[in-house]
Motif scaffolding. Sequence first.
Motif, PDB file in Angstrom:
ATOM      1  N   THR A  65       0.817  -1.218   0.000  1.00  0.00           N
ATOM      2  CA  THR A  65       0.000   0.000   0.000  1.00  0.00           C
ATOM      3  C   THR A  65       0.850   1.267   0.000  1.00  0.00           C
ATOM      4  O   THR A  65       0.324   2.369   0.066  1.00  0.00           O
ATOM      5  CB  THR A  65      -0.914   0.040   1.238  1.00  0.00           C
ATOM      6  N   PHE A  66       2.184   1.121  -0.057  1.00  0.00           N
ATOM      7  CA  PHE A  66       3.090   2.267   0.010  1.00  0.00           C
ATOM      8  C   PHE A  66       4.302   1.984  -0.866  1.00  0.00           C
ATOM      9  O   PHE A  66       4.909   0.920  -0.767  1.00  0.00           O
ATOM     10  CB  PHE A  66       3.546   2.482   1.461  1.00  0.00           C
ATOM     11  N   ASP A  77       9.629   0.074  -0.097  1.00  0.00           N
ATOM     12  CA  ASP A  77       8.574   0.145   0.915  1.00  0.00           C
ATOM     13  C   ASP A  77       8.981   1.121   2.008  1.00  0.00           C
ATOM     14  O   ASP A  77      10.020   1.776   1.920  1.00  0.00           O
ATOM     15  CB  ASP A  77       8.240  -1.252   1.462  1.00  0.00           C
ATOM     16  N   ALA A  78       8.164   1.220   3.047  1.00  0.00           N
ATOM     17  CA  ALA A  78       8.391   2.187   4.125  1.00  0.00           C
ATOM     18  C   ALA A  78       9.687   1.910   4.899  1.00  0.00           C
ATOM     19  O   ALA A  78      10.240   2.806   5.526  1.00  0.00           O
ATOM     20  CB  ALA A  78       7.200   2.198   5.080  1.00  0.00           C
ATOM     21  N   TYR A 127       0.663   0.238 -10.117  1.00  0.00           N
ATOM     22  CA  TYR A 127       0.815   1.623  -9.682  1.00  0.00           C
ATOM     23  C   TYR A 127       1.171   2.471 -10.890  1.00  0.00           C
ATOM     24  O   TYR A 127       1.633   1.978 -11.914  1.00  0.00           O
ATOM     25  CB  TYR A 127       1.858   1.778  -8.568  1.00  0.00           C
ATOM     26  N   PRO A 182       5.645   9.951  -1.923  1.00  0.00           N
ATOM     27  CA  PRO A 182       5.431   8.530  -2.132  1.00  0.00           C
ATOM     28  C   PRO A 182       4.053   8.233  -2.720  1.00  0.00           C
ATOM     29  O   PRO A 182       3.140   9.054  -2.661  1.00  0.00           O
ATOM     30  CB  PRO A 182       5.543   7.941  -0.725  1.00  0.00           C
ATOM     31  N   CYS A 183       3.961   7.027  -3.257  1.00  0.00           N
ATOM     32  CA  CYS A 183       2.686   6.536  -3.779  1.00  0.00           C
ATOM     33  C   CYS A 183       2.022   5.769  -2.635  1.00  0.00           C
ATOM     34  O   CYS A 183       2.540   4.754  -2.176  1.00  0.00           O
ATOM     35  CB  CYS A 183       2.950   5.617  -4.970  1.00  0.00           C
ATOM     36  N   ASP A 184       0.917   6.297  -2.147  1.00  0.00           N
ATOM     37  CA  ASP A 184       0.228   5.663  -1.018  1.00  0.00           C
ATOM     38  C   ASP A 184      -1.276   5.814  -1.183  1.00  0.00           C
ATOM     39  O   ASP A 184      -1.747   6.274  -2.219  1.00  0.00           O
ATOM     40  CB  ASP A 184       0.706   6.255   0.311  1.00  0.00           C
ATOM     41  N   LYS A 206       7.814   4.217  -2.238  1.00  0.00           N
ATOM     42  CA  LYS A 206       8.651   5.415  -2.350  1.00  0.00           C
ATOM     43  C   LYS A 206       9.543   5.198  -3.557  1.00  0.00           C
ATOM     44  O   LYS A 206      10.193   4.171  -3.675  1.00  0.00           O
ATOM     45  CB  LYS A 206       9.491   5.585  -1.084  1.00  0.00           C
TER      46      LYS A 206
END
Length: 170
Positions: free
Chosen positions: A90-91, A153-154, A130, A113-115, A93
Amino acid sequence: MRGAIMGYYLKILLAICAIHELTGGVIRSTTDAAYKKYLALKSLPFEDCGSLYQVNYLQIESCTTLPCSMARNATIKVTVRFDDNGNGVTFLKHEVNWVFNYIRTDAEITPDPCDGDHGCIESASDGKSYWANIFVDESLPVMRGSMLWESKDATDQNLICFQVPVVITV
């Protein structure tokens, strides 16, 4: 006698259910594999540079052959479909670089970021996809090179990495 006949029919019914489940799984996995093969055939060719997740499809707006021609001062949409192995990504960068003669230059990506706040990650029955926009800065040299795209990811783990030959134009 009646109980024996009922037991016999119950065994047949269980066998039919078991066969249905087995073939249903085979058909489903065969269909998924065929669809992923179809996506790969429709994808723009790219070089995977160490993705944790399998990239099934890459589309770069207005690019149908390599190297991708990218005009200075343009914003270009990049769409990626990947298999997240059911992990529910779901996240993402993005760390994207233009590479010319082994020199890396940071690229401007939006959203980053894409979230969940940007609607840039979508779930599909066969994984995730995405999109993001890359800006082709007017200061880039007019020459051939490549675009190196990493999505993390995060925790900064590299999930997706691909490289595509490009040529910057005026």
